[in-house]
Design a protein around this motif. Structure first.
Motif, PDB file in Angstrom:
ATOM      1  N   GLY A 163       0.788  -1.226   0.000  1.00 26.40           N
ATOM      2  CA  GLY A 163       0.000   0.000   0.000  1.00 26.40           C
ATOM      3  C   GLY A 163       0.819   1.275   0.000  1.00 26.40           C
ATOM      4  O   GLY A 163       0.329   2.343   0.418  1.00 26.40           O
ATOM      5  N   PHE A 164       2.061   1.230  -0.473  1.00 20.08           N
ATOM      6  CA  PHE A 164       2.891   2.427  -0.534  1.00 20.08           C
ATOM      7  C   PHE A 164       2.323   3.449  -1.520  1.00 20.08           C
ATOM      8  O   PHE A 164       1.724   3.087  -2.536  1.00 20.08           O
ATOM      9  CB  PHE A 164       4.316   2.075  -0.988  1.00 20.08           C
ATOM     10  N   ASP A 165       2.558   4.723  -1.241  1.00 17.98           N
ATOM     11  CA  ASP A 165       2.295   5.754  -2.234  1.00 17.98           C
ATOM     12  C   ASP A 165       3.283   5.584  -3.386  1.00 17.98           C
ATOM     13  O   ASP A 165       4.455   5.254  -3.157  1.00 17.98           O
ATOM     14  CB  ASP A 165       2.469   7.141  -1.621  1.00 17.98           C
ATOM     15  N   TYR A 166       2.823   5.812  -4.594  1.00 17.59           N
ATOM     16  CA  TYR A 166       3.724   5.691  -5.733  1.00 17.59           C
ATOM     17  C   TYR A 166       3.369   6.714  -6.798  1.00 17.59           C
ATOM     18  O   TYR A 166       2.274   7.288  -6.793  1.00 17.59           O
ATOM     19  CB  TYR A 166       3.692   4.281  -6.318  1.00 17.59           C
ATOM     20  N   ASN A 167       4.301   6.942  -7.704  1.00 17.34           N
ATOM     21  CA  ASN A 167       4.088   7.901  -8.789  1.00 17.34           C
ATOM     22  C   ASN A 167       4.760   7.362 -10.045  1.00 17.34           C
ATOM     23  O   ASN A 167       5.931   6.992 -10.015  1.00 17.34           O
ATOM     24  CB  ASN A 167       4.672   9.267  -8.406  1.00 17.34           C
ATOM     25  N   LEU A 168       4.010   7.321 -11.140  1.00 16.92           N
ATOM     26  CA  LEU A 168       4.527   6.784 -12.401  1.00 16.92           C
ATOM     27  C   LEU A 168       4.934   7.875 -13.384  1.00 16.92           C
ATOM     28  O   LEU A 168       5.459   7.571 -14.456  1.00 16.92           O
ATOM     29  CB  LEU A 168       3.476   5.884 -13.059  1.00 16.92           C
ATOM     30  N   ASP A 169       4.692   9.140 -13.024  1.00 20.65           N
ATOM     31  CA  ASP A 169       4.910  10.238 -13.973  1.00 20.65           C
ATOM     32  C   ASP A 169       5.963  11.244 -13.547  1.00 20.65           C
ATOM     33  O   ASP A 169       6.294  12.149 -14.300  1.00 20.65           O
ATOM     34  CB  ASP A 169       3.592  10.989 -14.205  1.00 20.65           C
ATOM     35  N   CYS A 170       6.487  11.096 -12.336  1.00 19.05           N
ATOM     36  CA  CYS A 170       7.382  12.120 -11.803  1.00 19.05           C
ATOM     37  C   CYS A 170       8.792  12.060 -12.391  1.00 19.05           C
ATOM     38  O   CYS A 170       9.518  13.049 -12.386  1.00 19.05           O
ATOM     39  CB  CYS A 170       7.459  12.006 -10.289  1.00 19.05           C
ATOM     40  N   LEU A 171       9.183  10.895 -12.904  1.00 18.01           N
ATOM     41  CA  LEU A 171      10.513  10.712 -13.468  1.00 18.01           C
ATOM     42  C   LEU A 171      10.365  10.273 -14.917  1.00 18.01           C
ATOM     43  O   LEU A 171       9.650   9.311 -15.211  1.00 18.01           O
ATOM     44  CB  LEU A 171      11.286   9.654 -12.679  1.00 18.01           C
ATOM     45  N   VAL A 172      11.038  10.985 -15.825  1.00 16.80           N
ATOM     46  CA  VAL A 172      10.946  10.644 -17.245  1.00 16.80           C
ATOM     47  C   VAL A 172      12.346  10.488 -17.829  1.00 16.80           C
ATOM     48  O   VAL A 172      13.316  11.064 -17.343  1.00 16.80           O
ATOM     49  CB  VAL A 172      10.159  11.706 -18.049  1.00 16.80           C
ATOM     50  N   ARG A 173      12.427   9.668 -18.869  1.00 19.23           N
ATOM     51  CA  ARG A 173      13.694   9.488 -19.586  1.00 19.23           C
ATOM     52  C   ARG A 173      13.710  10.476 -20.749  1.00 19.23           C
ATOM     53  O   ARG A 173      12.803  10.491 -21.573  1.00 19.23           O
ATOM     54  CB  ARG A 173      13.824   8.056 -20.087  1.00 19.23           C
ATOM     55  N   ALA A 195      20.136  11.640 -18.756  1.00 16.49           N
ATOM     56  CA  ALA A 195      19.123  10.770 -19.376  1.00 16.49           C
ATOM     57  C   ALA A 195      17.762  10.869 -18.699  1.00 16.49           C
ATOM     58  O   ALA A 195      16.763  10.425 -19.264  1.00 16.49           O
ATOM     59  CB  ALA A 195      19.597   9.321 -19.350  1.00 16.49           C
ATOM     60  N   PHE A 196      17.709  11.467 -17.492  1.00 15.78           N
ATOM     61  CA  PHE A 196      16.463  11.535 -16.742  1.00 15.78           C
ATOM     62  C   PHE A 196      16.181  12.964 -16.277  1.00 15.78           C
ATOM     63  O   PHE A 196      17.102  13.769 -16.101  1.00 15.78           O
ATOM     64  CB  PHE A 196      16.528  10.632 -15.514  1.00 15.78           C
ATOM     65  N   GLY A 219      24.587  -0.939 -11.393  1.00 13.92           N
ATOM     66  CA  GLY A 219      23.928   0.070 -10.576  1.00 13.92           C
ATOM     67  C   GLY A 219      24.035   1.466 -11.155  1.00 13.92           C
ATOM     68  O   GLY A 219      23.644   2.445 -10.507  1.00 13.92           O
ATOM     69  N   SER A 220      24.532   1.599 -12.397  1.00 12.44           N
ATOM     70  CA  SER A 220      24.710   2.918 -13.008  1.00 12.44           C
ATOM     71  C   SER A 220      23.388   3.655 -13.186  1.00 12.44           C
ATOM     72  O   SER A 220      23.305   4.864 -12.938  1.00 12.44           O
ATOM     73  CB  SER A 220      25.404   2.781 -14.368  1.00 12.44           C
ATOM     74  N   THR A 221      22.357   2.941 -13.606  1.00  9.02           N
ATOM     75  CA  THR A 221      21.048   3.576 -13.794  1.00  9.02           C
ATOM     76  C   THR A 221      20.492   4.054 -12.460  1.00  9.02           C
ATOM     77  O   THR A 221      20.023   5.190 -12.336  1.00  9.02           O
ATOM     78  CB  THR A 221      20.062   2.590 -14.449  1.00  9.02           C
ATOM     79  N   LEU A 222      20.544   3.191 -11.454  1.00 10.28           N
ATOM     80  CA  LEU A 222      20.051   3.566 -10.128  1.00 10.28           C
ATOM     81  C   LEU A 222      20.860   4.730  -9.566  1.00 10.28           C
ATOM     82  O   LEU A 222      20.305   5.642  -8.949  1.00 10.28           O
ATOM     83  CB  LEU A 222      20.114   2.361  -9.190  1.00 10.28           C
ATOM     84  N   ASP A 223      22.166   4.723  -9.776  1.00 10.00           N
ATOM     85  CA  ASP A 223      23.022   5.816  -9.317  1.00 10.00           C
ATOM     86  C   ASP A 223      22.618   7.139  -9.954  1.00 10.00           C
ATOM     87  O   ASP A 223      22.544   8.177  -9.281  1.00 10.00           O
ATOM     88  CB  ASP A 223      24.490   5.526  -9.654  1.00 10.00           C
ATOM     89  N   GLU A 224      22.392   7.133 -11.260  1.00 10.29           N
ATOM     90  CA  GLU A 224      22.040   8.363 -11.969  1.00 10.29           C
ATOM     91  C   GLU A 224      20.700   8.914 -11.461  1.00 10.29           C
ATOM     92  O   GLU A 224      20.545  10.122 -11.285  1.00 10.29           O
ATOM     93  CB  GLU A 224      21.965   8.093 -13.468  1.00 10.29           C
TER      94      GLU A 224
END
Length: 252
Positions: A163-173, A195-196, A219-224
């Motif tokens: 039941g966590f709050d989530y957002n699908l639009d706040c981060l874009v590539r 890239a983001f 982990g490069s994507t997660l780091d960025e």
């Protein structure tokens, strides 16, 4: 309609309801074998057992360790922007097949399988209180080809457990990056520069953020993403993925 027709219609309706409540002839979402009883993974017992958990993860990135140290060489030799990441299994065998089918064979239903595993993995992890969950976005070009973002589908299944709050639009590539698979660690970093972007730069101030994806390698994507989030006020950034690709020499 005669009485026999009424009874047949009723029986058909009753059977439909019973089949939905107590379905039979389940088949494994991976190998197709018949399974006697449904489970949250949608897999047969053999396939579940073939998904090997990471027993000795790096305390930072979650990579499988082969020594008595608690931090992998990849994390020792670079600055990390994310605080902690964990994965369910190594990217091999059944786990690899599930990810491949989800991404490239139009098997969006496998997000439910992965979401169930991530719910278990999160429970066993070492996370601070999570304020919001997001996922790694796809470029418009890749999303058009694939039809969906597999990370979004996984996220929606995962949050249904907590039941966590989530957002699908706040981060874009912002650019259609080259696939990371065959790139060195340096090339991966260069590939992801700028890239983001965030659509709302104020929403993460003071927040602990959980980032969902299917696979983590260097982990490069997660780091960025973590770097961008922290530059905009995020407190901590965590990663949760289904698979972790074992680091090899080409990543150095």
């Amino acid at each position: 309609m005669n009485m026999k027709g009424v009874k047949d219609k009723f029986n058909n309706f009753k059977n439909k309801i019973l089949n939905e409540l107590f379905p039979e002839n389940f088949t494994c979402n991976c190998c197709g074998a018949e399974i006697a009883t449904a489970n949250k993974y949608g897999l047969c017992e053999n396939c579940v057992l073939e998904i090997k958990p990471i027993k000795f993860p790096c305390k930072i990135c979650g990579d499988e360790l082969n020594s008595f140290t608690n931090v992998c060489d990849n994390c020792k030799n670079r600055k990390r922007y994310f605080d902690y990441a964990i994965s369910t299994a190594t990217y091999d065998g059944v786990a690899k097949k599930i990810v491949h089918n989800l991404k490239y064979n139009n098997c969006a239903y496998l997000a439910k399988t992965i979401g169930a595993f991530l719910a278990d993995t999160f429970y066993s992890g070492k996370f601070d209180l999570i304020d919001i969950v997001i996922c790694v976005p796809l470029s418009k070009e890749k999303r058009k080809v694939r039809g969906y973002n597999q990370a979004e589908e996984i996220l929606k299944e995962f949050v249904s457990y907590y039941g966590f709050d989530y957002n699908l639009d706040c981060l874009v590539r912002t650019k259609n990056t080259t696939t990371q698979t065959a790139l060195t660690r340096k090339e991966r970093h260069e590939n992801l520069v700028n890239a983001f972007k965030l659509t709302d730069e104020s929403m993460f101030i003071g927040k602990n953020v959980l980032v969902i994806d299917d696979v983590l390698t260097t982990g490069s994507t997660l780091d960025e993403i973590a770097k961008l989030l922290k530059e905009n006020g995020a407190s901590k950034v965590f990663g949760l993925t289904f698979c972790h690709t074992k680091i090899t020499n080409y990543e150095k």
